[in-house]
Enzyme design. Structure first.
Site, PDB file in Angstrom:
ATOM      1  N   ASP A 133       0.855  -1.183   0.000  1.00  0.00           N
ATOM      2  CA  ASP A 133       0.000   0.000   0.000  1.00  0.00           C
ATOM      3  C   ASP A 133       0.894   1.238   0.000  1.00  0.00           C
ATOM      4  OD1 ASP A 133      -3.088   0.768   0.572  1.00  0.00           O
ATOM      5  OD2 ASP A 133      -1.754   2.243   1.493  1.00  0.00           O
ATOM      6  N   ASN A 141      -2.651  13.016  -4.141  1.00  0.00           N
ATOM      7  CA  ASN A 141      -3.796  13.443  -4.950  1.00  0.00           C
ATOM      8  C   ASN A 141      -4.287  14.825  -4.539  1.00  0.00           C
ATOM      9  OD1 ASN A 141      -4.114  11.299  -6.765  1.00  0.00           O
ATOM     10  ND2 ASN A 141      -5.290  10.096  -5.313  1.00  0.00           N
ATOM     11  N   GLU A 176      -4.806   2.308  -4.185  1.00  0.00           N
ATOM     12  CA  GLU A 176      -3.348   2.393  -4.126  1.00  0.00           C
ATOM     13  C   GLU A 176      -2.754   1.132  -3.519  1.00  0.00           C
ATOM     14  OE1 GLU A 176      -4.824   4.698  -0.429  1.00  0.00           O
ATOM     15  OE2 GLU A 176      -5.458   4.380  -2.490  1.00  0.00           O
TER      16      GLU A 176
END
Length: 288
Positions: A133, A141, A176
């Site tokens: 992860d 973002n 992700e």
């Protein structure tokens, strides 16, 4: 404002394109019959006078018509059949792969992991599952925008493809979150592979459009192993890797945690930690 018409597309084809779009919308609203079982279904044809294979390919690329197939009425059908074969390969690839990273998607990953677990149990061989992860991905973002986030995901996908062995399986299993299936690998060798990947991610310098400074990122990993001595389910191995990943995150991120060997543990609970705890740890959010 209408988009520019590609050179190979004549304005006279606009009516045909409108018909295809209308039909596609109607078909999308219909309940899909189980054609594979009972054989029901029809082939819908539309005569397109003067349209060549090159013209059809231009239409396909411009309007995303890969789910439509074309054959000539009188010309040599071989080029068209070859194109249909290529289209079917593309559609199969898209059905099993994540379009952004080109890694296997969640559905293909679960199918492959299930098969590898059966093989591991029958052969008495080890099998490793790694869940990765990206650390603090939401901040990327939020700070730099989703196009930059996509660039990061693409880079991680390319790195996993480059680092894995030919017979390993790399997948994107969440936003992700990535996974790696390592057949015939025990705890020590698997840890070495993961250490190499985590270090490679740590050394990346990712350049995003409009961002002056290259991004540096890190990744956390949870490792679960079965020695193949007894049957292990997908849910159990995944839960063990997921729990190890949670520990890696809560322990400071940018690290690897290995779960107890699956063959030596009792079946774990399906969810090892509360969903709101994981959401906060992985994304910083308490809701949604």
């Amino acid at each position: 404002m209408k988009p520019d018409v590609p050179p190979l597309i004549d304005a006279s084809h606009e009516e045909m394109l409108a018909e295809l779009e209308t039909l596609r919308g109607m078909l999308a609203e219909m309940e899909k019959p189980d054609c594979a079982t009972d054989g029901d279904g029809v082939v819908i044809m539309r005569l397109c006078s003067g349209l060549s294979l090159a013209g059809w390919e231009a239409l396909c690329n411009h309007q995303d018509l890969r789910d439509w197939l074309a054959l000539p009425l009188s010309a040599n059908p071989l080029p068209y059949l070859s194109r249909i074969q290529e289209t079917l390969k593309e559609l199969v690839f898209l059905s099993e792969h994540d379009p952004l990273t080109k890694l296997y998607n969640r559905g293909a990953f679960e199918r492959i992991l299930s098969a590898e677990l059966i093989r591991s149990s029958r052969a008495g061989q080890s099998l490793a599952l790694v869940l990765f992860d990206l650390d603090d991905f939401k901040a990327i973002n939020d700070t730099y925008g989703h196009p930059c986030g996509d660039r990061v995901l693409e880079t991680i996908g390319a790195l996993l493809l480059a680092e894995k062995r030919t017979y390993d399986t790399a997948a994107r299993v969440g936003g992700e979150e990535f996974a790696l299936i390592l057949p015939s690998v025990g705890l020590v060798r698997a840890a070495m592979v993961i250490e190499r990947i985590v270090a490679a991610v740590r050394s990346l310098k990712i350049v995003c459009d409009g961002v002056d400074t290259p991004l540096c990122i890190t990744i956390s990993a949870g490792l679960a192993i079965t020695k193949g001595k007894m049957a292990t389910t997908l849910d159990k191995l995944y839960a063990l890797a997921d729990g190890a990943l949670y520990e890696a995150k809560s322990g400071g991120k940018d690290r690897i945690v290995a779960a107890p060997i699956a063959d030596l543990t009792s079946p774990p609970e399906r969810t090892l930690v509360r969903s709101d705890e994981k959401r906060f740890l992985f994304t910083g959010l308490t809701k949604g």
